[in-house]
Design a protein around this motif. Structure first.
Motif, PDB file in Angstrom:
ATOM      1  N   LEU A 192       0.817  -1.208   0.000  1.00 19.56           N
ATOM      2  CA  LEU A 192       0.000   0.000   0.000  1.00 19.56           C
ATOM      3  C   LEU A 192       0.853   1.262   0.000  1.00 19.56           C
ATOM      4  O   LEU A 192       0.477   2.273  -0.602  1.00 19.56           O
ATOM      5  CB  LEU A 192      -0.936  -0.008   1.211  1.00 19.56           C
ATOM      6  N   THR A 193       1.997   1.209   0.658  1.00 23.99           N
ATOM      7  CA  THR A 193       2.865   2.382   0.681  1.00 23.99           C
ATOM      8  C   THR A 193       3.376   2.707  -0.715  1.00 23.99           C
ATOM      9  O   THR A 193       3.458   3.885  -1.103  1.00 23.99           O
ATOM     10  CB  THR A 193       4.049   2.154   1.631  1.00 23.99           C
ATOM     11  N   ALA A 194       3.706   1.648  -1.491  1.00 21.29           N
ATOM     12  CA  ALA A 194       4.172   1.870  -2.860  1.00 21.29           C
ATOM     13  C   ALA A 194       3.071   2.484  -3.712  1.00 21.29           C
ATOM     14  O   ALA A 194       3.319   3.398  -4.517  1.00 21.29           O
ATOM     15  CB  ALA A 194       4.651   0.554  -3.467  1.00 21.29           C
ATOM     16  N   VAL A 195       1.853   1.992  -3.552  1.00 21.40           N
ATOM     17  CA  VAL A 195       0.719   2.556  -4.290  1.00 21.40           C
ATOM     18  C   VAL A 195       0.515   4.011  -3.898  1.00 21.40           C
ATOM     19  O   VAL A 195       0.315   4.884  -4.749  1.00 21.40           O
ATOM     20  CB  VAL A 195      -0.557   1.736  -4.019  1.00 21.40           C
ATOM     21  N   ASP A 196       0.575   4.269  -2.616  1.00 22.44           N
ATOM     22  CA  ASP A 196       0.417   5.624  -2.101  1.00 22.44           C
ATOM     23  C   ASP A 196       1.463   6.553  -2.717  1.00 22.44           C
ATOM     24  O   ASP A 196       1.174   7.680  -3.147  1.00 22.44           O
ATOM     25  CB  ASP A 196       0.551   5.593  -0.580  1.00 22.44           C
ATOM     26  N   ARG A 197       2.702   6.062  -2.809  1.00 24.76           N
ATOM     27  CA  ARG A 197       3.792   6.889  -3.346  1.00 24.76           C
ATOM     28  C   ARG A 197       3.596   7.151  -4.834  1.00 24.76           C
ATOM     29  O   ARG A 197       3.846   8.262  -5.314  1.00 24.76           O
ATOM     30  CB  ARG A 197       5.128   6.188  -3.088  1.00 24.76           C
ATOM     31  N   VAL A 198       3.167   6.130  -5.580  1.00 24.86           N
ATOM     32  CA  VAL A 198       2.931   6.302  -7.019  1.00 24.86           C
ATOM     33  C   VAL A 198       1.847   7.348  -7.260  1.00 24.86           C
ATOM     34  O   VAL A 198       1.981   8.227  -8.122  1.00 24.86           O
ATOM     35  CB  VAL A 198       2.544   4.956  -7.666  1.00 24.86           C
ATOM     36  N   VAL A 199       0.763   7.255  -6.514  1.00 22.50           N
ATOM     37  CA  VAL A 199      -0.342   8.210  -6.674  1.00 22.50           C
ATOM     38  C   VAL A 199       0.128   9.624  -6.338  1.00 22.50           C
ATOM     39  O   VAL A 199      -0.180  10.592  -7.052  1.00 22.50           O
ATOM     40  CB  VAL A 199      -1.535   7.808  -5.790  1.00 22.50           C
ATOM     41  N   THR A 200       0.886   9.765  -5.263  1.00 22.24           N
ATOM     42  CA  THR A 200       1.375  11.084  -4.861  1.00 22.24           C
ATOM     43  C   THR A 200       2.319  11.662  -5.906  1.00 22.24           C
ATOM     44  O   THR A 200       2.214  12.843  -6.267  1.00 22.24           O
ATOM     45  CB  THR A 200       2.081  10.991  -3.502  1.00 22.24           C
ATOM     46  N   ASP A 201       3.241  10.850  -6.405  1.00 21.35           N
ATOM     47  CA  ASP A 201       4.167  11.330  -7.442  1.00 21.35           C
ATOM     48  C   ASP A 201       3.411  11.767  -8.682  1.00 21.35           C
ATOM     49  O   ASP A 201       3.756  12.777  -9.320  1.00 21.35           O
ATOM     50  CB  ASP A 201       5.168  10.232  -7.798  1.00 21.35           C
ATOM     51  N   THR A 202       2.385  11.026  -9.036  1.00 20.59           N
ATOM     52  CA  THR A 202       1.584  11.393 -10.207  1.00 20.59           C
ATOM     53  C   THR A 202       0.865  12.717  -9.976  1.00 20.59           C
ATOM     54  O   THR A 202       0.821  13.584 -10.858  1.00 20.59           O
ATOM     55  CB  THR A 202       0.557  10.299 -10.515  1.00 20.59           C
ATOM     56  N   ALA A 203       0.284  12.893  -8.789  1.00 23.20           N
ATOM     57  CA  ALA A 203      -0.439  14.126  -8.481  1.00 23.20           C
ATOM     58  C   ALA A 203       0.475  15.339  -8.550  1.00 23.20           C
ATOM     59  O   ALA A 203       0.070  16.414  -8.998  1.00 23.20           O
ATOM     60  CB  ALA A 203      -1.084  14.025  -7.100  1.00 23.20           C
ATOM     61  N   VAL A 204       1.727  15.179  -8.119  1.00 20.59           N
ATOM     62  CA  VAL A 204       2.656  16.310  -8.079  1.00 20.59           C
ATOM     63  C   VAL A 204       3.308  16.553  -9.430  1.00 20.59           C
ATOM     64  O   VAL A 204       3.435  17.701  -9.882  1.00 20.59           O
ATOM     65  CB  VAL A 204       3.729  16.069  -6.994  1.00 20.59           C
ATOM     66  N   GLN A 205       3.721  15.471 -10.108  1.00 24.30           N
ATOM     67  CA  GLN A 205       4.539  15.615 -11.313  1.00 24.30           C
ATOM     68  C   GLN A 205       3.750  15.504 -12.614  1.00 24.30           C
ATOM     69  O   GLN A 205       4.151  16.074 -13.631  1.00 24.30           O
ATOM     70  CB  GLN A 205       5.653  14.549 -11.301  1.00 24.30           C
ATOM     71  N   ALA A 206       2.664  14.755 -12.617  1.00 21.05           N
ATOM     72  CA  ALA A 206       1.873  14.585 -13.848  1.00 21.05           C
ATOM     73  C   ALA A 206       0.390  14.635 -13.517  1.00 21.05           C
ATOM     74  O   ALA A 206      -0.336  13.652 -13.678  1.00 21.05           O
ATOM     75  CB  ALA A 206       2.236  13.256 -14.523  1.00 21.05           C
ATOM     76  N   PRO A 207      -0.106  15.783 -13.029  1.00 18.73           N
ATOM     77  CA  PRO A 207      -1.484  15.857 -12.529  1.00 18.73           C
ATOM     78  C   PRO A 207      -2.542  15.550 -13.577  1.00 18.73           C
ATOM     79  O   PRO A 207      -3.627  15.073 -13.230  1.00 18.73           O
ATOM     80  CB  PRO A 207      -1.592  17.307 -12.032  1.00 18.73           C
ATOM     81  N   ARG A 208      -2.246  15.779 -14.842  1.00 16.42           N
ATOM     82  CA  ARG A 208      -3.265  15.525 -15.876  1.00 16.42           C
ATOM     83  C   ARG A 208      -3.573  14.037 -16.029  1.00 16.42           C
ATOM     84  O   ARG A 208      -4.638  13.681 -16.542  1.00 16.42           O
ATOM     85  CB  ARG A 208      -2.800  16.099 -17.216  1.00 16.42           C
ATOM     86  N   THR A 209      -2.658  13.192 -15.621  1.00 13.10           N
ATOM     87  CA  THR A 209      -2.867  11.748 -15.768  1.00 13.10           C
ATOM     88  C   THR A 209      -3.340  11.100 -14.472  1.00 13.10           C
ATOM     89  O   THR A 209      -3.429   9.869 -14.389  1.00 13.10           O
ATOM     90  CB  THR A 209      -1.568  11.061 -16.220  1.00 13.10           C
ATOM     91  N   LEU A 210      -3.640  11.902 -13.458  1.00 14.88           N
ATOM     92  CA  LEU A 210      -3.957  11.348 -12.142  1.00 14.88           C
ATOM     93  C   LEU A 210      -5.148  10.394 -12.191  1.00 14.88           C
ATOM     94  O   LEU A 210      -5.094   9.289 -11.633  1.00 14.88           O
ATOM     95  CB  LEU A 210      -4.225  12.486 -11.154  1.00 14.88           C
ATOM     96  N   ALA A 211      -6.236  10.800 -12.838  1.00 15.79           N
ATOM     97  CA  ALA A 211      -7.424   9.943 -12.888  1.00 15.79           C
ATOM     98  C   ALA A 211      -7.122   8.626 -13.593  1.00 15.79           C
ATOM     99  O   ALA A 211      -7.537   7.541 -13.143  1.00 15.79           O
ATOM    100  CB  ALA A 211      -8.569  10.676 -13.583  1.00 15.79           C
TER     101      ALA A 211
END
Length: 437
Positions: free
Chosen positions: A145-164
């Protein structure tokens, strides 16, 4: 009954300091000499400040929900507390609570949000896709779960358009079969939002069978009402058909009774405004509490019963009741004119949800009169019978609610940024009708 002592809790020192700093920044000038770079930098910084504050609010609200803190103010949870005490809308309150639950579940994302790197809108996107059920499924399957959490956070910060898309891909990998089949009718929803002028916005969702039934009914009415030269759009015809469907049901008198009265359109208006052929804005108050122009009342009066309500010099209805235990219809109508809905502090329940409560119980010698009557929704009617108290303040022309321990429930800001007590925030209710020129 006596007025309870007003004992607000001041904000913590760190919060008071932050409020003072924000108010100081809000007073800075934005003159013509301010450069574009300064304006954009200021906007960026303020956006981050808003994000930090929203995250902290969500965290506090979610924790308060786990402790059932809202019960101290007589409410069932933090959603209605946010609506009644800080004037949040229903969707806003739900979003704050959902964000709080999410950052508690996804600590990496929550930490980034606490610095303003992740916005409240991004939290909403993640929460709608990576729900608590998806998270529980991943935990049961042994997913990191921590890895998933980190991937989602990195996406939100670095590539927000692809978050969904990233969140949906993660959800599909965790649970490729999707959720278990459920009753399709459980997904039905309808939200009616009232605008200041009394008009409504409808948003909703229907299952296949339910949607088909509604479409068939509306189309039948719309088709019957079409004639040569009809220039209405399909959307207008559907809206007219929906109103006509309600008209037919109300006229037939077969709908369930609401609070001992047949459901009906009600309007409150001064006689001179009703007779005035020119449009007078906000001259009519509808049964829901919304205001509308006198044109609405004139339209309704073409085919309606008209009842006279005599008002006293202070603008309040006069009591013309008789001594019976149950509140008769004319006293209830007068209470609806005066109260508009549930009078419990922080509650916005409309009048048709409310019971007519005897302030001094009838069995204890209380009269069945307007002065001894207050409108309360079912939940708050129960609470008033279990320790909470109501008091009409004639000086401020408002209702006051006190907890069982005697402390008054107050809404809105209670102290200034330094923690000093603000003046009494109760303000007199506006007159039922403005004075005519």
């Amino acid at each position: 009954m006596i007025a309870a002592q007003r004992l607000p809790e001041p904000p913590p020192e760190d919060v008071a300091t932050a409020i003072a700093a924000a108010l100081s920044a809000a007073g800075a000038g934005l003159g013509p000499g301010t450069s574009s770079a300064e304006l954009l930098g200021r906007a960026r910084g303020l956006a981050r400040l808003v994000g930090i504050a929203q995250t902290e609010l969500a965290r506090v609200v979610a924790h308060a929900e786990t402790l059932d803190a809202a019960a101290a103010d007589g409410l069932t949870g933090m959603k209605p507390w946010l609506r009644g005490h800080v004037a949040a809308s229903g969707p806003e309150a739900a979003a704050v609570l959902a964000a709080g639950r999410l950052i508690d579940r996804m600590t990496v994302l929550g930490a980034a949000s606490a610095t303003g790197a992740v916005t409240a809108g991004q939290l909403a996107v993640v929460g709608k896709i990576l729900t608590a059920d998806v998270w529980a499924t991943a935990d049961a399957a042994g997913v990191d779960l921590t890895a998933v959490d980190r991937v989602v956070t990195d996406t939100a910060v670095q590539a927000p358009r692809t978050l969904a898309q990233v969140c949906q891909r993660i959800a599909d990998i965790i649970d490729p079969d999707g959720p278990e089949p459920v009753d399709p009718t459980e997904g039905r929803s309808l939200r009616i939002t009232r605008r200041p002028d009394g008009s409504r916005i409808l948003r909703g969702s229907l299952d296949a069978a339910g949607g088909e039934k509604v479409e068939v009914a509306l189309e039948a009415i719309a088709a019957a009402g079409r004639c040569e030269g009809d220039l209405r759009t399909p959307d207008q015809r559907s809206a007219d058909a929906l109103v006509q469907l309600a008209d037919l049901q109300l006229a037939a008198g077969n709908l369930p009774v609401l609070r001992k009265s047949r459901p009906q359109l009600t309007t409150l208006i001064q006689l001179e405004d009703l007779a005035d052929p020119t449009t007078q804005h906000a001259a009519t108050r509808l049964g829901s509490g919304a205001t509308a122009s006198n044109t609405v009342a004139r339209h309704a009066a073409c085919d309606a019963d008209i009842a006279r309500i005599l008002l006293g010099p202070d603008g309040l209805p006069l009591d013309v009741g008789r001594s019976v235990r149950l509140v008769p219809a004319h006293i209830r109508r007068a209470a609806e004119v005066r109260d508009g809905g549930c009078v419990f502090t922080g509650c916005h329940a409309p009048s048709w949800w409310c019971d007519a409560h005897h302030l001094v119980h009838w069995i204890d010698g209380g009269a069945t009169s307007l002065d001894n009557t207050a409108l309360l929704c079912e939940r708050h009617h129960t609470q008033v019978h279990h320790g909470y108290t109501l008091l009409w303040d004639p000086g401020q022309r408002c209702w006051r609610t006190s907890r069982p321990d005697g402390r008054e429930i107050i809404t809105g800001a209670l102290t200034d940024p330094r923690g000093d007590l603000l003046p009494d925030l109760h303000t007199p209710d506006p007159p039922l009708f403005p004075l005519r020129p």
